[in-house]
Design an enzyme around this catalytic site. Structure first.
Site, PDB file in Angstrom:
ATOM      1  N   GLN A   3       0.921  -1.233  -0.016  1.00 58.38           N
ATOM      2  CA  GLN A   3      -0.012  -0.176  -0.014  1.00 58.38           C
ATOM      3  C   GLN A   3       0.769   1.206   0.053  1.00 58.38           C
ATOM      4  O   GLN A   3       1.550   1.345   0.897  1.00 58.38           O
ATOM      5  CB  GLN A   3      -0.884  -0.209   1.242  1.00 58.38           C
ATOM      6  CG  GLN A   3      -1.861   1.271   1.174  1.00 58.38           C
ATOM      7  CD  GLN A   3      -2.865   1.364   2.457  1.00 58.38           C
ATOM      8  OE1 GLN A   3      -2.409   0.701   3.469  1.00 58.38           O
ATOM      9  NE2 GLN A   3      -3.471   2.024   2.447  1.00 58.38           N
ATOM     10  N   THR A   4       0.675   2.229  -1.139  1.00 62.61           N
ATOM     11  CA  THR A   4       1.421   3.394  -0.983  1.00 62.61           C
ATOM     12  C   THR A   4       0.795   4.526  -0.621  1.00 62.61           C
ATOM     13  O   THR A   4       1.250   5.657  -0.454  1.00 62.61           O
ATOM     14  CB  THR A   4       2.326   3.457  -2.594  1.00 62.61           C
ATOM     15  OG1 THR A   4       1.019   3.327  -3.473  1.00 62.61           O
ATOM     16  CG2 THR A   4       2.983   2.368  -2.984  1.00 62.61           C
TER      17      THR A   4
ATOM     18  N   HIS B 289      -8.242   1.641  -0.727  1.00 65.12           N
ATOM     19  CA  HIS B 289      -8.687   1.586  -2.014  1.00 65.12           C
ATOM     20  C   HIS B 289      -8.803   0.167  -2.605  1.00 65.12           C
ATOM     21  O   HIS B 289      -7.726  -0.781  -2.100  1.00 65.12           O
ATOM     22  CB  HIS B 289      -7.835   2.365  -2.984  1.00 65.12           C
ATOM     23  CG  HIS B 289      -6.327   2.458  -2.771  1.00 65.12           C
ATOM     24  ND1 HIS B 289      -5.408   2.572  -1.703  1.00 65.12           N
ATOM     25  CD2 HIS B 289      -5.418   1.288  -3.588  1.00 65.12           C
ATOM     26  CE1 HIS B 289      -4.154   2.238  -1.778  1.00 65.12           C
ATOM     27  NE2 HIS B 289      -4.250   1.590  -3.239  1.00 65.12           N
TER      28      HIS B 289
ATOM     29  N   HIS C  79      -8.371  -2.192  -6.044  1.00 66.49           N
ATOM     30  CA  HIS C  79      -8.205  -2.201  -7.395  1.00 66.49           C
ATOM     31  C   HIS C  79      -9.032  -3.404  -8.196  1.00 66.49           C
ATOM     32  O   HIS C  79      -9.120  -4.374  -7.889  1.00 66.49           O
ATOM     33  CB  HIS C  79      -6.685  -2.663  -7.614  1.00 66.49           C
ATOM     34  CG  HIS C  79      -5.604  -1.841  -7.005  1.00 66.49           C
ATOM     35  ND1 HIS C  79      -5.065  -0.899  -7.861  1.00 66.49           N
ATOM     36  CD2 HIS C  79      -5.043  -1.822  -5.850  1.00 66.49           C
ATOM     37  CE1 HIS C  79      -4.070  -0.253  -7.178  1.00 66.49           C
ATOM     38  NE2 HIS C  79      -4.006  -0.483  -6.050  1.00 66.49           N
TER      39      HIS C  79
END
Length: 286
Positions: free
Chosen positions: A96-97, A102, A104
């Site tokens: 997770q950046t 979120h 995908h």
């Protein structure tokens, strides 16, 4: 910790003109990432800023899950992939950046360039798996944190009480202003005192702004009432009307233009303001 604004929150607020937003409602937003892994790759996020999936409320989880499903259906119908990956990562170790939950939705084809590498051997033997299974079961959060129907009814009653108070405050503002205006304007005309007329004008402005603020707060709490009534992710007994607005929204005490020109404010205070100006000018010219 970085103080940079969350790029996903900027998209939710509609402040990123370059964002390719698929859809946005009161609870979730779906958009294409800057670097899609495949054609139709879509991100689905909650509008409220939540860093990790485990911190979502039950209601938000349902809303997000439904949005992910609907997005996958739409993407599959549009681009006809061979398969779809639904990916959610929590924490830097899980890649997770951006610290905003979120999902995908990644359409897949047999010859695409996406590579999801899984280890060739099991991480635990059967005995260790049984121990882990028992451990997770012992701490699994059973039950639901949803608000009970009775608590929701009480919450709605509290909000309705605030709405009623705001409406009463608006009526009181008009009731208090009328004798002040009658006295100051009447004295200004009788004695030809423009300064007294200006005092009346100041009173009109002050009460007008107060009344417009009452209207603004009433509208905000009505929105909060509607959100609670439909079961949106509003904390139990919260009286913060900003929760009913877009993510990051705030409710201040300075009325907006739409409040000032509303039927409850402009038709009442506008004529009083114009009348006071006319009286002040007339008295000053005498």
């Amino acid at each position: 910790m970085s103080n940079d604004p969350c790029p996903f929150c900027i998209i939710v607020k509609g402040e990123d003109s370059s964002a390719r937003v698929l859809y946005r409602d009161q609870d979730v937003t779906a958009f294409f990432p800057l670097m899609p892994a495949t054609r139709g790759h879509t991100l689905v996020i909650p509008n409220r800023h939540v860093a990790e999936h485990v911190d979502l409320t039950d209601a938000e989880s349902r809303q997000l899950g439904s949005a992910v499903r609907r997005t996958a259906i739409g993407v599959r119908s549009a681009v006809s992939p061979d398969g779809i990956n639904i990916i959610q990562s929590t924490g830097s170790a899980a890649t997770q950046t951006i610290p905003h939950v979120h999902f995908h939705v990644v359409p897949r084809w047999s010859d695409d360039d996406v590579s999801l590498v899984w280890p060739d051997r099991a991480a635990e033997d059967p005995d260790a798996q049984d121990q882990t299974l028992a451990l997770v079961r012992s701490v699994l959060p059973f039950g639901s944190s949803d608000v009970s129907p009775e608590d929701r009814r009480q919450h709605l009653s509290f909000i309705q009480a605030v709405v009623t108070r705001m409406s009463q405050a608006s009526s009181s503002a008009k009731t208090w202003l009328l004798p002040i205006v009658t006295l100051t304007y009447g004295y200004a005309v009788t004695k030809q005192q423009w300064v007294v007329a200006v005092m009346g004008l100041i009173a009109v402005i002050i009460f007008g702004v107060l009344d417009a603020n009452y209207l603004k707060q009433e509208r905000a709490f009505r929105k909060l009432y509607d959100r609670v009534a439909v079961g949106s992710a509003i904390p139990a007994f919260s009286m913060n009307p900003a929760l009913a607005g877009p993510a990051g929204a705030k409710v201040n005490y300075w009325p907006d233009w739409e409040d000032l020109r509303s039927w409850a404010v402009a038709p009442v205070y506008g004529p009083l303001l114009l009348g006071g100006i006319a009286i002040a000018v007339w008295a000053h010219c005498q």
